[in-house]
Scaffold this motif. Structure first.
Motif, PDB file in Angstrom:
ATOM      1  N   ILE A  52       0.866  -1.180   0.000  1.00 15.74           N
ATOM      2  CA  ILE A  52       0.000   0.000   0.000  1.00 15.74           C
ATOM      3  C   ILE A  52       0.900   1.226   0.000  1.00 15.74           C
ATOM      4  N   ALA A  61       4.111   0.626   2.664  1.00 15.08           N
ATOM      5  CA  ALA A  61       4.337  -0.639   3.361  1.00 15.08           C
ATOM      6  C   ALA A  61       4.276  -1.757   2.349  1.00 15.08           C
ATOM      7  N   GLU A  96       8.143  -1.073   6.200  1.00  9.29           N
ATOM      8  CA  GLU A  96       7.200  -0.014   6.547  1.00  9.29           C
ATOM      9  C   GLU A  96       7.996   1.273   6.694  1.00  9.29           C
TER      10      GLU A  96
ATOM     11  N   ILE B  19      -9.290   3.634  11.976  1.00  7.55           N
ATOM     12  CA  ILE B  19      -8.730   3.395  10.648  1.00  7.55           C
ATOM     13  C   ILE B  19      -7.573   4.342  10.381  1.00  7.55           C
ATOM     14  N   GLY B  23      -1.664   1.448  11.066  1.00  2.33           N
ATOM     15  CA  GLY B  23      -0.577   1.609  10.113  1.00  2.33           C
ATOM     16  C   GLY B  23      -0.863   0.863   8.828  1.00  2.33           C
ATOM     17  N   LEU B  24      -0.144   1.252   7.782  1.00  2.53           N
ATOM     18  CA  LEU B  24      -0.347   0.598   6.490  1.00  2.53           C
ATOM     19  C   LEU B  24       0.031  -0.876   6.545  1.00  2.53           C
ATOM     20  N   LEU B  25       1.092  -1.167   7.312  1.00  3.93           N
ATOM     21  CA  LEU B  25       1.562  -2.543   7.392  1.00  3.93           C
ATOM     22  C   LEU B  25       0.519  -3.433   8.057  1.00  3.93           C
ATOM     23  N   ASP B  26      -0.099  -2.899   9.127  1.00  9.64           N
ATOM     24  CA  ASP B  26      -1.150  -3.661   9.810  1.00  9.64           C
ATOM     25  C   ASP B  26      -2.302  -3.934   8.861  1.00  9.64           C
ATOM     26  N   GLU B  27      -2.612  -2.902   8.088  1.00  9.58           N
ATOM     27  CA  GLU B  27      -3.715  -3.029   7.141  1.00  9.58           C
ATOM     28  C   GLU B  27      -3.442  -4.160   6.156  1.00  9.58           C
ATOM     29  N   LEU B  28      -2.185  -4.251   5.688  1.00 11.71           N
ATOM     30  CA  LEU B  28      -1.808  -5.323   4.759  1.00 11.71           C
ATOM     31  C   LEU B  28      -1.889  -6.675   5.426  1.00 11.71           C
ATOM     32  N   GLU B  29      -1.392  -6.721   6.669  1.00 10.80           N
ATOM     33  CA  GLU B  29      -1.306  -8.000   7.356  1.00 10.80           C
ATOM     34  C   GLU B  29      -2.664  -8.527   7.795  1.00 10.80           C
ATOM     35  N   GLU B  31      -5.239  -8.513   6.054  1.00 12.58           N
ATOM     36  CA  GLU B  31      -5.975  -9.076   4.924  1.00 12.58           C
ATOM     37  C   GLU B  31      -5.881 -10.592   4.917  1.00 12.58           C
ATOM     38  N   GLN B  32      -6.931 -11.165   4.379  1.00 13.90           N
ATOM     39  CA  GLN B  32      -6.958 -12.623   4.244  1.00 13.90           C
ATOM     40  C   GLN B  32      -5.801 -13.044   3.340  1.00 13.90           C
ATOM     41  N   ASP B  33      -5.047 -14.027   3.784  1.00 15.58           N
ATOM     42  CA  ASP B  33      -3.924 -14.485   2.984  1.00 15.58           C
ATOM     43  C   ASP B  33      -4.411 -15.453   1.915  1.00 15.58           C
ATOM     44  N   VAL B  35      -2.403 -16.567  -0.562  1.00 12.27           N
ATOM     45  CA  VAL B  35      -1.284 -17.299  -1.144  1.00 12.27           C
ATOM     46  C   VAL B  35      -1.257 -18.727  -0.596  1.00 12.27           C
TER      47      VAL B  35
END
Lengths: 181, 292
Positions: A52, A61, A96, B19, B23-29, B31-33, B35
Motif C-alpha cells: 500500500i 508498506a 514499513e 482506521i 498503520g499501512l503494514l497492519d492493514e496489509l497483514e 488481509e486474508q492471505d 497465497v
C-alpha cells in the motif's frame, strides 16, 4: 434523529475518505534477488507481494511472502526456505516507512525509502534510493539495493555446496493503481 | 433516544479514528492471505532410511545415490565392527516432472537390479485450499540376477522377479516433526514353499525430527502383517538414522537390522535381531545434479 444520522454518516465518510483517498495498491509486482557467487549464480523471483502506498503522506508498506520466491532449481528453493530464511517461522519479509522527497503529481522523481525492513525476523532501519514514475495506469516504482545476508542473521555455513555471496542484490519493481475501498 | 444517537456518533468517530491510527503494514497483514503455502521439505531426501519418503526429485533433477550396508556391529573388533564386510547399491533417480520420478538401482546383495516409478498424488498445503497430507504412490520391480547354483532345477526368469507397491502418506506437523505411514504390498513370484502366500502385506511407520537446521533424526519400522511360519525366521525391519544436509548433498547415516536396501529385500528378508546387536551400520549419499 435524522440530523444526527446524517451528521454521523458525514463524519464517518469524512474520516474514511481522508484515510483512503490517495492510496495506491499493487496491480503487479516483481521482487527478485540475485547472488553472484563463485560456484554459481543464484536468482529468484516473486510476484506475490502486497503493498500500500499513501500518496498524501508518502507512507509505504509492503509484505513479500518468502515461500513465493521461485528459483530455477527446486533444491535451492527448498534450502532457501528450510535452512536460510526459515520461512515456516518467518513467512514474510516486510517494509514499513516513508518515501522521502516524494511530491504527489510529479511525473518522474527520485526518492529515498526510509523505514524498517524486516527479513528473517530481524528488523533494520534502511534507506533505499528508488524512483517513482506516473504512467497511464498509476504509479511505477523501482529500486535496486544490496542486502547483507549477515545483517539478517541468515547463516550460511562454509560446508554448503551452493556458495552464496555475502551480499545479494534485490530488485523491486512495483506497479500501483489508485485504490478505492 | 439521545444516547442511541450519541452512540452512533461515537461509533462513527471511533471507527474513523481507528482506521486513521492503523498503520499501512497492519492493514496489509490483516488481509486474508490468499497465497497457497506448500509444505516443502517434509523429509530431507527421497529416502527415509531404507525405504522411500514422500519426497520426489524436482523436474530435471538427476539424483545419484551411493548406499552401503556393512556387516553386523556385533561381529566385534575382529570384523572391525562389521566394516570388513560391505554391500553396495548404486542408484540413479530422475525427475521427469516435479511429481513423476523414475529410478534404477543395482545392489551387490543378491545381485539385484531394481527399477521404480514414483508419483506424487497430493502435496500438503495450507491457504485457500487446505491439503492436510502429502501422498506419493510407489511401485518397484526387482530382479535377482544370481547364477542358478542348482542345475537340477530350472529357474525361469519370472521366478526371479518381485514387485512392491506402496502408498506413502506423510504430514509435516511442524518445521521439525514429520511423520509417515507406508501401507505396503510385496508380491513375490517365487516363495519358499507351495503353501506360502506370494503376497506379503506390511505397514510401515516412520518419521523425522530435526535436531538442528541441517541434522535430522529419522526412524523407520515396517510391521509385516501376514508373515507366516516360513517367515518367522525373519524380523520386522527397524532402522534409525541421521540425515546431514550440506546443500547439493544429503548424507544419511544409519543403523538397521536389514542388509538389503530395496523394499522387496528389507521388508521380507531382514535377518537381524536389532536388540541382540545384529545391527548393520550403513549410509546413503545422495548427490543431485540439475540437468534441466
Amino acid at each position: 434523529m435524522k440530523y444526527f444520522l446524517i451528521t454521523a454518516l458525514f463524519l464517518s465518510s469524512y474520516f474514511f475518505s481522508t484515510a483512503e483517498a490517495q492510496k495506491y495498491r499493487l496491480s503487479s509486482s516483481e521482487v527478485s534477488f540475485f547472488s553472484d557467487a563463485p560456484m554459481e549464480d543464484i536468482e529468484a523471483f516473486n510476484k506475490d507481494s502486497k503493498s500500500i502506498f499513501d500518496a498524501s503522506t508518502g507512507e509505504i508498506a509492503f509484505v513479500v511472502p518468502i515461500k513465493s520466491f521461485e528459483f530455477k532449481k527446486s533444491l535451492m528453493q527448498e534450502h532457501f526456505n528450510e535452512n536460510y530464511l526459515e520461512s515456516d517461522k518467518y513467512p514474510d519479509a516486510k517494509f514499513e516507512g516513508k518515501l522521502q522527497g516524494y511530491e504527489a503529481g510529479k511525473t518522474a522523481q527520485e526518492v529515498i525509502a526510509k523505514g524498517k525492513l524486516t527479513i528473517h525476523g530481524i528488523t533494520h532501519e534502511v534507506e533505499v534510493p528508488g524512483s517513482v514514475k506516473e504512467n497511464g495506469s498509476g504509479l511505477e516504482m523501482q529500486a535496486v539495493f544490496p542486502i547483507k545476508v549477515a545483517d539478517y542473521d541468515i547463516d550460511i555455513p562454509k560446508i554448503v555446496f551452493y556458495n552464496i555471496a555475502e551480499e545479494v542484490e534485490v530488485r523491486v519493481h512495483f506497479q500501483y493503481q489508485p485504490y478505492v475501498q | 433516544m439521545f444516547s442511541k444517537i450519541l452512540m452512533t456518533l461515537c461509533l462513527a468517530l471511533g471507527l474513523g479514528e481507528y482506521i486513521l491510527a492503523q498503520g499501512l503494514l497492519d492493514e496489509l497483514e490483516n488481509e486474508q492471505d490468499s497465497v497457497q503455502q506448500v509444505a516443502d521439505a517434509t523429509f530431507k531426501g527421497t529416502r527415509l532410511i531404507n525405504g522411500h519418503s514422500v519426497e520426489t526429485d524436482g523436474e530435471g533433477e538427476l539424483n545419484f545415490i551411493i548406499s552401503h550396508r556393512f556387516g553386523r556391529i556385533n561381529g566385534g573388533a575382529y570384523e572391525f565392527f562389521g566394516l570388513d564386510e560391505s554391500n553396495v547399491r548404486l542408484a540413479l533417480e530422475y525427475g521427469l516432472t516435479d511429481r513423476l520420478n523414475i529410478g534404477i538401482g543395482r545392489s551387490s546383495f543378491e545381485k539385484v537390479i531394481d527399477g521404480f516409478v514414483k508419483y506424487r498424488l497430493l502435496q500438503q498445503q495450507s491457504g485457500a485450499q487446505e491439503i492436510p497430507l502429502s501422498i506419493t504412490a510407489f511401485s518397484s520391480m526387482a530382479i535377482n540376477t544370481l547364477r542358478n547354483e542348482n542345475p537340477e532345477r530350472e529357474l525361469q526368469f519370472k521366478s526371479r522377479v518381485d514387485y512392491t507397491y506402496q502408498l506413502l502418506m506423510a504430514r509435516k506437523f511442524s518445521s521439525n516433526l514429520s511423520l509417515q505411514l507406508m501401507p505396503t504390498l510385496v508380491h513375490r513370484n517365487l516363495v519358499m514353499t507351495a503353501d506360502q502366500d506370494n503376497n506379503l502385506f506390511a505397514l510401515g511407520v516412520g518419521g523425522r525430527y530435526k535436531l538442528t537446521k541441517r541434522v535430522a533424526l529419522n526412524l523407520e519400522y515396517y510391521y509385516r502383517l501376514n508373515a507366516d511360519a516360513e517367515e518367522n525366521f525373519y524380523y520386522n525391519p527397524l532402522a534409525i538414522g541421521f540425515d546431514i544436509e550440506t546443500g547439493g548433498h544429503v548424507f544419511q547415516l544409519h543403523f538397521t537390522n536389514a542388509r538389503s536396501m530395496i523394499e522387496e529385500g528389507f521388508i521380507t528378508e531382514s535377518t537381524g535381531n536389532f536388540f541382540s546387536g545384529d545391527i548393520h551400520f550403513g549410509f546413503n549419499i545422495s548427490r543431485v545434479f540439475q540437468l534441466k
